[in-house]
Write a protein that holds these residues in place. Sequence first.
Motif, mmCIF file in Angstrom:
data_model
loop_
_atom_site.group_PDB
_atom_site.id
_atom_site.type_symbol
_atom_site.label_atom_id
_atom_site.label_comp_id
_atom_site.label_asym_id
_atom_site.label_seq_id
_atom_site.Cartn_x
_atom_site.Cartn_y
_atom_site.Cartn_z
ATOM 1 N N ASN A 292 36.384 37.159 105.806
ATOM 2 C CA ASN A 292 36.983 37.827 104.646
ATOM 3 C C ASN A 292 38.428 37.404 104.403
ATOM 4 O O ASN A 292 39.202 38.124 103.772
ATOM 5 N N GLU A 293 38.792 36.230 104.888
ATOM 6 C CA GLU A 293 40.105 35.666 104.591
ATOM 7 C C GLU A 293 40.033 34.956 103.243
ATOM 8 O O GLU A 293 39.063 34.248 102.954
ATOM 9 N N GLU A 294 41.036 35.141 102.413
ATOM 10 C CA GLU A 294 41.087 34.496 101.107
ATOM 11 C C GLU A 294 42.214 33.468 101.092
ATOM 12 O O GLU A 294 43.356 33.781 101.435
ATOM 13 N N ILE A 295 41.869 32.240 100.705
ATOM 14 C CA ILE A 295 42.842 31.146 100.673
ATOM 15 C C ILE A 295 42.792 30.531 99.281
ATOM 16 O O ILE A 295 41.740 30.058 98.840
ATOM 17 N N SER A 296 43.914 30.525 98.589
ATOM 18 C CA SER A 296 43.964 30.010 97.221
ATOM 19 C C SER A 296 44.861 28.785 97.146
ATOM 20 O O SER A 296 45.862 28.686 97.863
ATOM 21 N N GLY A 297 44.492 27.866 96.259
ATOM 22 C CA GLY A 297 45.320 26.687 96.055
ATOM 23 C C GLY A 297 44.506 25.504 95.568
ATOM 24 O O GLY A 297 43.394 25.656 95.049
ATOM 25 N N LYS A 298 45.073 24.324 95.741
ATOM 26 C CA LYS A 298 44.391 23.084 95.373
ATOM 27 C C LYS A 298 43.321 22.790 96.421
ATOM 28 O O LYS A 298 43.579 22.871 97.626
ATOM 29 N N ILE A 299 42.122 22.444 95.958
ATOM 30 C CA ILE A 299 40.982 22.265 96.857
ATOM 31 C C ILE A 299 40.547 20.803 96.897
ATOM 32 O O ILE A 299 40.422 20.154 95.855
ATOM 33 N N ILE A 300 40.325 20.318 98.107
ATOM 34 C CA ILE A 300 39.623 19.041 98.289
ATOM 35 C C ILE A 300 38.272 19.385 98.889
ATOM 36 O O ILE A 300 38.176 19.862 100.023
ATOM 37 N N TYR A 301 37.246 19.152 98.107
ATOM 38 C CA TYR A 301 35.890 19.601 98.446
ATOM 39 C C TYR A 301 35.167 18.528 99.253
ATOM 40 O O TYR A 301 35.160 17.352 98.875
ATOM 41 N N ASP A 302 34.576 18.933 100.369
ATOM 42 C CA ASP A 302 33.857 18.002 101.247
ATOM 43 C C ASP A 302 34.785 16.880 101.724
ATOM 44 O O ASP A 302 34.335 15.767 102.000
ATOM 45 N N LEU A 303 36.078 17.190 101.798
ATOM 46 C CA LEU A 303 37.121 16.231 102.195
ATOM 47 C C LEU A 303 37.061 14.957 101.363
ATOM 48 O O LEU A 303 37.485 13.887 101.805
ATOM 49 N N ASP A 304 36.566 15.085 100.151
ATOM 50 C CA ASP A 304 36.318 13.898 99.326
ATOM 51 C C ASP A 304 36.656 14.157 97.857
ATOM 52 O O ASP A 304 37.536 13.524 97.287
ATOM 53 N N GLU A 305 35.958 15.099 97.239
ATOM 54 C CA GLU A 305 36.176 15.365 95.814
ATOM 55 C C GLU A 305 37.402 16.251 95.606
ATOM 56 O O GLU A 305 37.496 17.329 96.196
ATOM 57 N N GLU A 306 38.309 15.790 94.754
ATOM 58 C CA GLU A 306 39.501 16.582 94.456
ATOM 59 C C GLU A 306 39.744 16.749 92.962
ATOM 60 O O GLU A 306 40.690 17.425 92.551
ATOM 61 N N TRP A 307 38.884 16.145 92.131
ATOM 62 C CA TRP A 307 39.061 16.213 90.680
ATOM 63 C C TRP A 307 37.856 16.875 90.030
ATOM 64 O O TRP A 307 36.717 16.680 90.454
ATOM 65 N N GLU A 308 38.120 17.611 88.967
ATOM 66 C CA GLU A 308 37.048 18.330 88.279
ATOM 67 C C GLU A 308 36.115 17.402 87.505
ATOM 68 O O GLU A 308 35.047 17.815 87.059
ATOM 69 N N ILE A 309 36.490 16.127 87.358
ATOM 70 C CA ILE A 309 35.612 15.171 86.680
ATOM 71 C C ILE A 309 34.604 14.551 87.646
ATOM 72 O O ILE A 309 33.697 13.832 87.224
ATOM 73 N N GLU A 310 34.742 14.828 88.945
ATOM 74 C CA GLU A 310 33.772 14.344 89.922
ATOM 75 C C GLU A 310 32.542 15.250 89.907
ATOM 76 O O GLU A 310 32.537 16.308 89.273
#
Length: 214
Positions: A118-136
């Motif tokens: 139940n920890e909440e962490i907000s900010g810029k996300i790098i997903y799967d240590l790979d995708e960082e842009w919403e166009i991916e």
Amino acid sequence: GYIQWDHDERVGDDKLDGDIEDGTDVSFPFNQIKSIARYRNGSDVELKNGRKLYLVGSNDVNSENRGIIVDVPGMGRVDIPWKYFEQVTFETPKTSGQSYASYAAPKGLNGKVITLRNEEISGKIIYDLDEEWEIETLDAKDDDVEYEVTLRHVKRIIPRNYAYSQVELRSGEMLLLGDARDVDSHNDGLLIFRSRDDRGQYVKWEEIAEIIFD
């Protein structure tokens, strides 16, 4: 949405090939076709002039078809295998596609990660240590139907088990996707940067309860 037939034909002048019942080869531009329906070992084809034919003998109309790719607005691309295809009805598009202006400059993935603790962490996300842009894209499957979901259209991701995740689109549509590292236990996890100077916090995939994108 816009369709790519048999992973090949994609414009109105491209042609659908097949044989009619007496074995004669025929060919029709897609802009003359009203509908195609899978039937037995071939397809029922209706032309816009009202003519109806049963076609066989070509990978355009039988089980050798490589699949139908649909560009779905508000989602991305869906690749439908022939065995799941039933029927398509063609429409005259109002435009030739999205305008250049509709492609906004990418800003990066931002949002909130909620952990199983139940920890909440907000900010810029790098997903799967790979995708960082919403166009991916988030690449996954529903059975043998392949999805390429543009991340800008994703509102929420909830890992359900080691193999599947629930993906909620901004349109409200819900998908249950699996069989790919973007949504299963092979995912390398997330890095979240709370600020520009932050070195980032790593969260393992198995620790994630929910990901909510801004």
